[in-house]
Design an enzyme around this catalytic site. Structure first.
Site, short mmCIF file in Angstrom:
data_model
loop_
_atom_site.label_atom_id
_atom_site.label_comp_id
_atom_site.label_asym_id
_atom_site.label_seq_id
_atom_site.Cartn_x
_atom_site.Cartn_y
_atom_site.Cartn_z
N LYS A 1 0.81 -1.21 0.00
CA LYS A 1 0.00 0.00 0.00
C LYS A 1 0.85 1.27 0.00
O LYS A 1 0.38 2.34 -0.41
CB LYS A 1 -0.92 0.01 1.22
CG LYS A 1 -2.02 -1.05 1.21
CD LYS A 1 -3.13 -0.70 0.26
CE LYS A 1 -4.35 -1.61 0.47
NZ LYS A 1 -5.47 -1.23 -0.41
N SER B 1 -8.74 -0.56 6.72
CA SER B 1 -8.71 -1.56 7.80
C SER B 1 -7.34 -1.61 8.45
O SER B 1 -7.13 -2.29 9.44
CB SER B 1 -9.07 -2.95 7.25
OG SER B 1 -8.10 -3.35 6.29
#
Length: 326
Positions: A56, A82
């Site tokens: 990410k 999350s």
């Protein structure tokens, strides 16, 4: 006739130029045992060793660096996650001097929430539904003049994640296929764009938790998921979202194989154990999903010409005090 996709290979190469000084070029690992068991050559791309512990970081830093140039009046950024995209956005914001708020569902692993705080971001907890995340995110954006950096459904995020494939095919040019765990589809769509441009014959496969029904959607060409968006019952918290994004969907539909690898919790646990024990790497359950696909019955049915197969170990942010087999 192929449709014009929102992100192209030029966007990916520009992203790679932009982010290269900020990220790690992650290593490739192999294992003789898994090659013997499968009769193929398996190459693991260790994005669990990336900045912030997951792939990410690529999409987050690309988006923020580009935003900094294109819209300097923005006061900061906000996202919902999350955990892994939240950590990545917090790190990228700190690295570029942006203020940052991260909205996380209350069930997020403590290790991920703690890391977000350590990067200096404001942490905002929200309810358990996907709609709760977005509502909280939009509220922060309005009140603070922050730009929303979504976890997957954003062109610059997709382009950033596509840099994984650029590296992978430099490191292992003979790859015949790549297996990619999927949630909203940012990583899978970015990898598909880059890999298919570099090597048009390569196959890019999705790996999903049970209940995602991606193969049914891809085969029919329709978004068959129920609304509002739901989370799946899986130990892989990083790939819990049932639906893929609206920007990622047409990319997946055009470039990704219709055949999808579906894995369950027990298979994910067994695959995680294999990686811990045999590769000596710490991976989270979403990474375990990609490895589980290699051990699946469906994998055995792949055409024998597909010999060199890449697997993305997408993250390593696991709470070692609460490993899923305990």
């Amino acid at each position: 006739m192929a449709t014009k996709l929102a992100v192209n290979f030029g966007d990916v190469t520009e992203a790679y130029r932009r982010i290269s000084n900020f990220i790690h070029k992650t290593p490739i690992f192999t294992n003789n045992k898994i090659n013997e068991l499968t009769g193929r050559n398996i190459y693991f791309k260790a994005e669990n060793l990336q900045k912030t512990g997951s792939f990410k970081a690529r999409g987050a830093i690309n988006s923020i660096l580009k935003l900094k140039v294109e819209n300097s009046s923005v006061a900061g950024v906000v996202t919902h996650s999350s955990g892994n995209h939240g950590q990545a956005t917090a790190w990228a914001s700190k690295s570029t001097g942006f203020s940052c708020s991260i909205v996380v569902p209350k069930y997020s692993p403590a290790v991920k929430m703690a890391a977000i705080k350590e990067y200096g971001a404001e942490l905002i907890q929200c309810g358990p539904l996907p709609t709760d995340r977005m509502a909280a995110c939009e509220k922060v954006a309005r009140e603070k003049n922050y730009e929303i950096i979504p976890p997957f459904d954003h062109n610059d995020v997709i382009a950033g994640q596509g840099t994984i494939a650029v590296e992978f095919l430099e490191q292992v040019p003979d790859l015949d296929a790549i297996l990619v765990p999927i949630s909203g589809g940012g990583m899978l769509s970015g990898i598909a764009i880059a890999a298919k441009h570099i090597k048009p014959g390569i196959k890019v496969f999705a790996v999903e938790p049970e209940g995602k029904i991606l193969e049914k959607c891809l085969t029919s060409g329709e978004r068959l998921w129920p609304n509002p968006p739901q989370y799946l019952d899986t130990i892989a918290d990083g790939i819990r979202l049932q639906q893929v994004g609206h920007l990622t969907w047409p990319i997946l539909l055009e470039l990704v194989e219709k055949e999808v690898f579906t894995v369950n919790n027990e298979e994910i646990k067994a695959a995680m154990k294999f990686v811990f024990q045999r590769l000596k790497l710490v991976v989270e359950a979403a990474s375990g999903a990609g490895v589980a696909a290699v051990f699946s019955d469906r994998f055995k049915t792949l055409d024998s010409s597909i010999k060199n197969i890449g697997v993305i170990l997408c993250g390593g942010n696991v709470d070692i005090d609460h490993l899923p087999w305990y």
